[in-house]
Scaffold this motif. Sequence first.
Motif, PDB file in Angstrom:
ATOM      1  N   THR B 106       0.809  -1.085   0.023  1.00  0.00           N
ATOM      2  CA  THR B 106      -0.029  -0.034  -0.084  1.00  0.00           C
ATOM      3  C   THR B 106       0.940   1.262  -0.080  1.00  0.00           C
ATOM      4  OG1 THR B 106      -1.547  -1.336   1.367  1.00  0.00           O
ATOM      5  CG2 THR B 106      -1.775   0.889   1.162  1.00  0.00           C
ATOM      6  N   ILE B 107       0.360   2.090  -0.924  1.00  0.00           N
ATOM      7  CA  ILE B 107       1.377   3.321  -1.017  1.00  0.00           C
ATOM      8  C   ILE B 107       0.326   4.524  -0.731  1.00  0.00           C
ATOM      9  CG2 ILE B 107       3.099   2.293  -2.381  1.00  0.00           C
ATOM     10  CD1 ILE B 107       1.817   4.154  -4.768  1.00  0.00           C
ATOM     11  N   GLU B 108       0.883   5.594  -0.279  1.00  0.00           N
ATOM     12  CA  GLU B 108       0.131   6.917  -0.020  1.00  0.00           C
ATOM     13  C   GLU B 108       0.637   7.891  -1.117  1.00  0.00           C
ATOM     14  OE1 GLU B 108       0.605   8.689   3.672  1.00  0.00           O
ATOM     15  OE2 GLU B 108      -1.326   8.788   4.114  1.00  0.00           O
ATOM     16  N   THR B 113      -4.491   6.453  -0.555  1.00  0.00           N
ATOM     17  CA  THR B 113      -3.856   5.345  -0.537  1.00  0.00           C
ATOM     18  C   THR B 113      -4.290   4.423  -1.823  1.00  0.00           C
ATOM     19  OG1 THR B 113      -5.333   4.081   1.023  1.00  0.00           O
ATOM     20  CG2 THR B 113      -3.431   4.942   1.949  1.00  0.00           C
ATOM     21  N   SER B 169       6.362   7.261  -4.413  1.00  0.00           N
ATOM     22  CA  SER B 169       5.804   6.616  -3.307  1.00  0.00           C
ATOM     23  C   SER B 169       6.191   5.334  -2.982  1.00  0.00           C
ATOM     24  CB  SER B 169       4.354   7.095  -3.257  1.00  0.00           C
ATOM     25  OG  SER B 169       3.946   6.438  -1.872  1.00  0.00           O
ATOM     26  N   TYR B 170       6.054   4.660  -4.269  1.00  0.00           N
ATOM     27  CA  TYR B 170       6.390   3.087  -4.049  1.00  0.00           C
ATOM     28  C   TYR B 170       7.890   2.760  -3.572  1.00  0.00           C
ATOM     29  CZ  TYR B 170       7.252  -1.777  -5.895  1.00  0.00           C
ATOM     30  OH  TYR B 170       7.427  -2.843  -5.984  1.00  0.00           O
ATOM     31  N   GLN B 172       9.779   5.176  -1.960  1.00  0.00           N
ATOM     32  CA  GLN B 172       9.838   5.495  -0.670  1.00  0.00           C
ATOM     33  C   GLN B 172       9.410   4.511   0.425  1.00  0.00           C
ATOM     34  OE1 GLN B 172      11.666   7.978   0.226  1.00  0.00           O
ATOM     35  NE2 GLN B 172      11.693   9.521  -1.677  1.00  0.00           N
ATOM     36  N   THR B 173       8.264   3.887  -0.035  1.00  0.00           N
ATOM     37  CA  THR B 173       7.395   3.145   0.898  1.00  0.00           C
ATOM     38  C   THR B 173       8.194   1.662   0.972  1.00  0.00           C
ATOM     39  OG1 THR B 173       5.515   3.988   0.124  1.00  0.00           O
ATOM     40  CG2 THR B 173       5.393   1.980   1.437  1.00  0.00           C
ATOM     41  N   LYS B 176      11.273   2.161   3.060  1.00  0.00           N
ATOM     42  CA  LYS B 176      11.048   2.267   4.713  1.00  0.00           C
ATOM     43  C   LYS B 176      10.927   0.815   5.206  1.00  0.00           C
ATOM     44  CE  LYS B 176       8.829   6.368   4.333  1.00  0.00           C
ATOM     45  NZ  LYS B 176       7.602   7.051   4.928  1.00  0.00           N
ATOM     46  N   ILE B 177       9.774   0.039   4.154  1.00  0.00           N
ATOM     47  CA  ILE B 177       9.545  -1.286   4.948  1.00  0.00           C
ATOM     48  C   ILE B 177      10.910  -2.111   5.255  1.00  0.00           C
ATOM     49  CG2 ILE B 177       8.351  -3.362   4.251  1.00  0.00           C
ATOM     50  CD1 ILE B 177       6.196  -1.747   3.051  1.00  0.00           C
ATOM     51  N   LEU B 301       3.721   2.874   7.279  1.00  0.00           N
ATOM     52  CA  LEU B 301       2.307   3.319   6.848  1.00  0.00           C
ATOM     53  C   LEU B 301       1.492   3.229   8.107  1.00  0.00           C
ATOM     54  CD1 LEU B 301       0.880   5.329   4.944  1.00  0.00           C
ATOM     55  CD2 LEU B 301       0.158   3.383   3.696  1.00  0.00           C
ATOM     56  N   GLU B 323       9.050   8.105   9.645  1.00  0.00           N
ATOM     57  CA  GLU B 323      10.278   8.135   8.463  1.00  0.00           C
ATOM     58  C   GLU B 323      11.344   7.059   8.837  1.00  0.00           C
ATOM     59  OE1 GLU B 323       9.658   9.829   5.852  1.00  0.00           O
ATOM     60  OE2 GLU B 323      11.240   8.907   5.046  1.00  0.00           O
TER      61      GLU B 323
END
Lengths: 94, 478
Positions: B106-108, B113, B169-170, B172-173, B176-177, B301, B323
């Motif tokens: 899931t991206i924002e 989303t 966003s993809y 970055q997400t 981060k994951i 997220l 973040e």
Amino acid sequence: MIDKKLIEYVASLSRLELTRDEEEMFMNQLTDILSYIEKLRKLNTEDVKPMAYPLNKSNVFREDKLCPSTSKEEILANAPAKIDAFFKVPKVIE
Amino acid sequence: MEYEVVIGLETHAELSTLTKLFCGCSTKFGVEPNTQVCPVCLGMPGVLPVMNKKAFEYSLKSALALHCEINKFTNFDRKSYYYPDLPKNYQISQNYYNLGVNGYMTIEVNGSTKKIRIHNVHLEEEAGKLIHPEEIGTNYSLVDFNRAGVPLLEIVSYPDMRGVDEVDSYMQTLRKILLYMDVSDCKMQEGSLRFEASISLREKGSDKLGNRVEIKNLNSMKAVIKAIEYEVGRQSKLLDRGETVARETRLWDAVTERSERMRSKEEAQDYRYFPEPDLLPVLIDEKWLHEIKGTIPELPLDRKLRFVEVFKLSDYDSGILTEEKVFADFFEECVKILNRPKAISNWIINDLLREVKDRKLDIHNLPIKPKQLASLIEIIEKGTISSTIAKEVFSEMIQSGKNPHAIIEEKKLAQISDESLIESIIEKVIATNPEAIEDYKKGKKNALSFLMGQVMKETKGKANPKIVNELLKGKVGV
Ligand SMILES: [Zn+2]
């Protein structure tokens, strides 16, 4: 069907330069192998599961533990060409 | 004509294990060339690779975090290709039974989303590193095999992205994951996180996919975005002219900001995958899956949305706090000790993050502990020190690692709340500034704040401002 074109293609994928005699030889050998496999295909294997591994084993792991690497000198000893600590190869980009 | 952009991403992430995927050589980055190599990772005849359990579990963990279905039977395959950075002339990878399939992330984007589907997640080995000497006329390249055999996770998305915002966003997400789960250090500058994009255009409203162009050599997220923008421009120009887009692979040049078609020879892909006979398959049971699931932390997220909901923080602040996992953890530790989420969030965002940046602090080894920040906030709320002095104390805490109480005591920073003491200072200030009193009486209201400032100056900012204000007003007769 193994023809000359296929032999040339397989050789180029493997970066091999074959002489005419070698092409001829591999063509015959690979044709023999494939015709043997054709023979095997005639067997009824309906209830036989495909098997990629000869051992009935799975999940073999090692722990994430450091082991000493081989020395740079030994590693490079087999290199046909080297510069400093690098392997030297023909240029791969233009 | 108006086009819809269709983008898919392939991501490679080096896993942060201590050793390589199939041997005990170190994965350390930046060491002398060819010093972290052995017969196994060099593909000498007769050697036997043995799977690193941690690397496999990191992959499993990542696949689960990306909501993949896990193949209960998974194995490894040989991907044959000949390139000097590949010592065995094949790469051990997965093709027929990928570890994870059919997932999503899931991206924002702009506050809403979207689910981007994941085609598959699989584990493979890294290739070595090629160095091309820049001097004109050199006819050789150099190879360093230190990287060969480092565990590499490949994550393949469906072409579900429709623009660079979503791509950004993809990336970055996903980054981060992976960081949250501690499975990769995701350092793009060291190549441990890499992206490849495939882009096609189609007429708006049509559901027929156009010819897909793959872009490689994208060394930063910025390069990914720029390369996609360039490619969209290139393809729409071709289509506008009624030409067709050739299905090809292009290389991005970050300097000229253009891409160029890769030579067809390098493009020829016939990998002839077949099961790697040197490795045994891996069977994954429910118990193991359950264990791995237990090691997955709350993802960025989800955590951000929870911070908004539970702690009533703004979307923006929650985004900053989550973040990096370290700061989100720090925040929650603080809140556990002192239930002042807003104040804690402010201190972390405005002060801690700034100190970290200014002093280039190691975030995994912060000089300040959550308990210390909580007690500083408590001290401020009790009125022992003013918020101005608190900034000074905080900076000292970062420098020395000392507790706020100790610093306040040592530097005698405690707020002066003794009314008779403050009164005597006020009298002194009034006596030395008679003109201010005159001004005030003539109606210049800001004369009062001038006097207030003088009192604070006299007390080096330690006088309790509330008391000073009240007493001062009494003195000048408001
Ligand atoms: Zn090794």
